[in-house]
Write a protein that holds these residues in place. Structure first.
Motif, PDB file in Angstrom:
ATOM      1  N   ALA A 134       0.840  -1.202   0.000  1.00  0.00           N
ATOM      2  CA  ALA A 134       0.000   0.000   0.000  1.00  0.00           C
ATOM      3  C   ALA A 134       0.872   1.248   0.000  1.00  0.00           C
ATOM      4  O   ALA A 134       0.642   2.188  -0.777  1.00  0.00           O
ATOM      5  CB  ALA A 134      -0.928  -0.011   1.216  1.00  0.00           C
ATOM      6  N   GLU A 135       1.871   1.264   0.861  1.00  0.00           N
ATOM      7  CA  GLU A 135       2.788   2.407   0.927  1.00  0.00           C
ATOM      8  C   GLU A 135       3.534   2.575  -0.391  1.00  0.00           C
ATOM      9  O   GLU A 135       3.745   3.707  -0.865  1.00  0.00           O
ATOM     10  CB  GLU A 135       3.768   2.209   2.082  1.00  0.00           C
ATOM     11  N   GLN A 136       3.920   1.454  -1.013  1.00  0.00           N
ATOM     12  CA  GLN A 136       4.628   1.515  -2.292  1.00  0.00           C
ATOM     13  C   GLN A 136       3.748   2.112  -3.381  1.00  0.00           C
ATOM     14  O   GLN A 136       4.213   2.897  -4.212  1.00  0.00           O
ATOM     15  CB  GLN A 136       5.088   0.114  -2.697  1.00  0.00           C
ATOM     16  N   SER A 137       2.465   1.762  -3.382  1.00  0.00           N
ATOM     17  CA  SER A 137       1.569   2.275  -4.423  1.00  0.00           C
ATOM     18  C   SER A 137       1.369   3.781  -4.288  1.00  0.00           C
ATOM     19  O   SER A 137       1.345   4.507  -5.289  1.00  0.00           O
ATOM     20  CB  SER A 137       0.224   1.543  -4.388  1.00  0.00           C
ATOM     21  N   VAL A 138       1.235   4.268  -3.056  1.00  0.00           N
ATOM     22  CA  VAL A 138       1.081   5.709  -2.846  1.00  0.00           C
ATOM     23  C   VAL A 138       2.367   6.432  -3.240  1.00  0.00           C
ATOM     24  O   VAL A 138       2.326   7.479  -3.914  1.00  0.00           O
ATOM     25  CB  VAL A 138       0.709   6.008  -1.379  1.00  0.00           C
ATOM     26  N   ALA A 139       3.501   5.872  -2.842  1.00  0.00           N
ATOM     27  CA  ALA A 139       4.786   6.479  -3.210  1.00  0.00           C
ATOM     28  C   ALA A 139       4.950   6.538  -4.722  1.00  0.00           C
ATOM     29  O   ALA A 139       5.511   7.513  -5.261  1.00  0.00           O
ATOM     30  CB  ALA A 139       5.935   5.694  -2.579  1.00  0.00           C
ATOM     31  N   ASP A 197      -9.270  -0.163   9.605  1.00  0.00           N
ATOM     32  CA  ASP A 197      -9.381   0.908  10.597  1.00  0.00           C
ATOM     33  C   ASP A 197      -9.598   2.249   9.895  1.00  0.00           C
ATOM     34  O   ASP A 197      -8.684   2.746   9.239  1.00  0.00           O
ATOM     35  CB  ASP A 197      -8.096   0.956  11.425  1.00  0.00           C
ATOM     36  N   PRO A 198     -10.764   2.878  10.038  1.00  0.00           N
ATOM     37  CA  PRO A 198     -11.024   4.142   9.347  1.00  0.00           C
ATOM     38  C   PRO A 198     -10.121   5.278   9.811  1.00  0.00           C
ATOM     39  O   PRO A 198      -9.994   6.291   9.126  1.00  0.00           O
ATOM     40  CB  PRO A 198     -12.496   4.435   9.664  1.00  0.00           C
ATOM     41  N   LYS A 199      -9.484   5.126  10.967  1.00  0.00           N
ATOM     42  CA  LYS A 199      -8.555   6.141  11.454  1.00  0.00           C
ATOM     43  C   LYS A 199      -7.150   5.950  10.885  1.00  0.00           C
ATOM     44  O   LYS A 199      -6.263   6.768  11.137  1.00  0.00           O
ATOM     45  CB  LYS A 199      -8.508   6.117  12.987  1.00  0.00           C
ATOM     46  N   ASP A 200      -6.956   4.887  10.132  1.00  0.00           N
ATOM     47  CA  ASP A 200      -5.652   4.561   9.533  1.00  0.00           C
ATOM     48  C   ASP A 200      -5.847   4.355   8.033  1.00  0.00           C
ATOM     49  O   ASP A 200      -6.113   3.245   7.580  1.00  0.00           O
ATOM     50  CB  ASP A 200      -5.098   3.297  10.185  1.00  0.00           C
ATOM     51  N   PRO A 201      -5.752   5.430   7.231  1.00  0.00           N
ATOM     52  CA  PRO A 201      -6.035   5.325   5.791  1.00  0.00           C
ATOM     53  C   PRO A 201      -5.196   4.266   5.071  1.00  0.00           C
ATOM     54  O   PRO A 201      -5.691   3.620   4.145  1.00  0.00           O
ATOM     55  CB  PRO A 201      -5.703   6.731   5.272  1.00  0.00           C
ATOM     56  N   MET A 202      -3.966   4.069   5.508  1.00  0.00           N
ATOM     57  CA  MET A 202      -3.122   3.064   4.863  1.00  0.00           C
ATOM     58  C   MET A 202      -3.634   1.659   5.150  1.00  0.00           C
ATOM     59  O   MET A 202      -3.508   0.753   4.315  1.00  0.00           O
ATOM     60  CB  MET A 202      -1.673   3.220   5.318  1.00  0.00           C
ATOM     61  N   ASP A 203      -4.233   1.472   6.304  1.00  0.00           N
ATOM     62  CA  ASP A 203      -4.825   0.177   6.645  1.00  0.00           C
ATOM     63  C   ASP A 203      -6.035  -0.095   5.760  1.00  0.00           C
ATOM     64  O   ASP A 203      -6.227  -1.220   5.272  1.00  0.00           O
ATOM     65  CB  ASP A 203      -5.234   0.167   8.122  1.00  0.00           C
ATOM     66  N   VAL A 204      -6.850   0.933   5.538  1.00  0.00           N
ATOM     67  CA  VAL A 204      -8.005   0.787   4.646  1.00  0.00           C
ATOM     68  C   VAL A 204      -7.546   0.423   3.243  1.00  0.00           C
ATOM     69  O   VAL A 204      -8.080  -0.505   2.615  1.00  0.00           O
ATOM     70  CB  VAL A 204      -8.842   2.086   4.624  1.00  0.00           C
ATOM     71  N   LEU A 205      -6.558   1.156   2.736  1.00  0.00           N
ATOM     72  CA  LEU A 205      -6.036   0.874   1.395  1.00  0.00           C
ATOM     73  C   LEU A 205      -5.505  -0.546   1.306  1.00  0.00           C
ATOM     74  O   LEU A 205      -5.779  -1.271   0.339  1.00  0.00           O
ATOM     75  CB  LEU A 205      -4.938   1.885   1.050  1.00  0.00           C
TER      76      LEU A 205
END
Length: 354
Positions: free
Chosen positions: A149-154, A229-237
């Motif tokens: 997920a982090e890689q895709s956003v980056a 977790d809706p408070k953790d956008p990366m978790d949702v992604l």
């Protein structure tokens, strides 16, 4: 994550002085106050983004992020996964809807592979940012790892930085391609909003009643199983998103960090924008919603973002088509602010002030 942190930290507030100047000029133009509606607000915000009343959107690019989805195994789309790479080739060859509408808007259209289940030749003129060959089946397991997920956003941020390195960029449009991607997009807004899945899930490619009921079941199953977790956008992604959705989020953050306005397209592009603004609330100042899709979940995304779409053309295609049409309105908005004369400039008595 370091690139993401740096990009979020780089997002600057809009120029309030220019924003006030723009609104003052709009109020004093030789026409009834507020008579050009939403275009007035758009023009003032564009002026505040660029720090000038005379904005020129000469260099425009639309990025169509592509990715595949393991959830297609659940029968949530009318079309097979093989259509995704075929459409990427169509974008490259200039034969798709977005190519035609992008050209009309004066925008370059470039595809980006974030996660297509196909090996493209490295020489193909697209952004090669593949995270993996499609997400996992979110009905059974998380769509991706948090690292993916982090890689895709980056990757989305990198695309913006690479575009800027090539030359001037004054407006970015975001679009998508990926068979099955309305399912994760609906799951994303459901995860953030808590709204019942059946109220925000649409027919995507045009599925019938039985397939729609199955699609709703699949999303409900994924949310219950993974509990994003809706408070953790990366978790949702990571749990219910898509690689192209992450890339679209990165585009918004990267553009905002560079002071570039972003016009997002339909359901999937707005899912990316939603992830972006949950990660970086300051990015919303740079975001323009192009249109309201017939996909029912799109309205809930706009409400969550507190943005008003410029158009409602009953689109349900994606690719960036709505963004292309809206770019022409944004061009018009810049001319409204700068070129319409004030009462003083044309020596007409301002009846509204008497």
């Amino acid at each position: 994550m370091e690139l993401l942190k740096r990009s979020i930290a780089a997002i600057q507030p809009l120029n309030e002085n220019v924003y006030e100047q723009a609104n003052e000029r709009l109020a004093n133009q030789a026409r009834p106050a507020g008579s050009l509606g939403m275009l007035e607000a758009v023009s003032a915000r564009l002026a505040a983004i660029f720090g000038t009343l005379d904005v020129r959107l000469t260099h425009k690019v639309i990025i169509t992020c592509a990715g595949d989805h393991g959830v297609t195994e659940e029968g949530v789309s009318l079309f097979p996964q093989e259509v995704t790479p075929q459409m990427v080739f169509n974008f490259v060859n200039g034969g798709a809807s977005i190519n035609v509408l992008g050209k009309h808007a004066g925008a370059r259209v470039i595809a980006a592979d974030l996660g297509v289940n196909f090996d493209f030749d490295p020489s193909l003129p697209i952004f090669h940012k593949k995270v993996a060959k499609g997400t996992a089946n979110l009905a059974r397991v998380p769509a991706m790892t948090r690292e993916q997920a982090e890689q895709s956003v980056a990757a989305g941020i990198e695309i913006v930085n690479e575009l800027i390195a090539e030359g001037p960029l004054e407006m970015l449009g975001t679009g998508d391609m990926g068979i099955g991607n309305t399912t994760p997009s609906s799951a994303v807004i459901a995860a953030f909003s808590g709204i019942a899945v059946d109220k925000l899930t649409g027919r995507g490619t045009g599925i019938g009643d039985a397939a729609l009921a199955n699609k709703i079941r699949v999303i409900e199953q994924a949310l219950a199983l993974h509990r994003p977790d809706p408070k953790d956008p990366m978790d949702v992604l990571a749990k219910v998103g898509g690689f192209e959705i992450g890339g679209l989020a990165g585009l918004v953050i990267g553009a905002a960090a560079a002071g570039i306005p972003v016009v997002c397209d339909g359901l999937i592009a707005t899912a990316g924008a939603l992830i972006a603004c949950e990660l970086a609330p300051a990015a919303k100042a740079y975001l323009f919603a192009s249109h309201r899709s017939v996909e029912v979940g799109h309205r809930f995304m706009h409400e969550r973002l507190d943005v008003a779409p410029l158009l409602d053309l009953q689109f349900r295609l994606g690719e960036g088509t709505g963004a292309a049409i809206a770019m022409e309105l944004l061009d018009a908005a810049t001319r409204i602010l700068c070129d319409i004369k004030t009462f003083e400039e044309v020596a007409i008595a301002d009846a509204q002030k008497k």
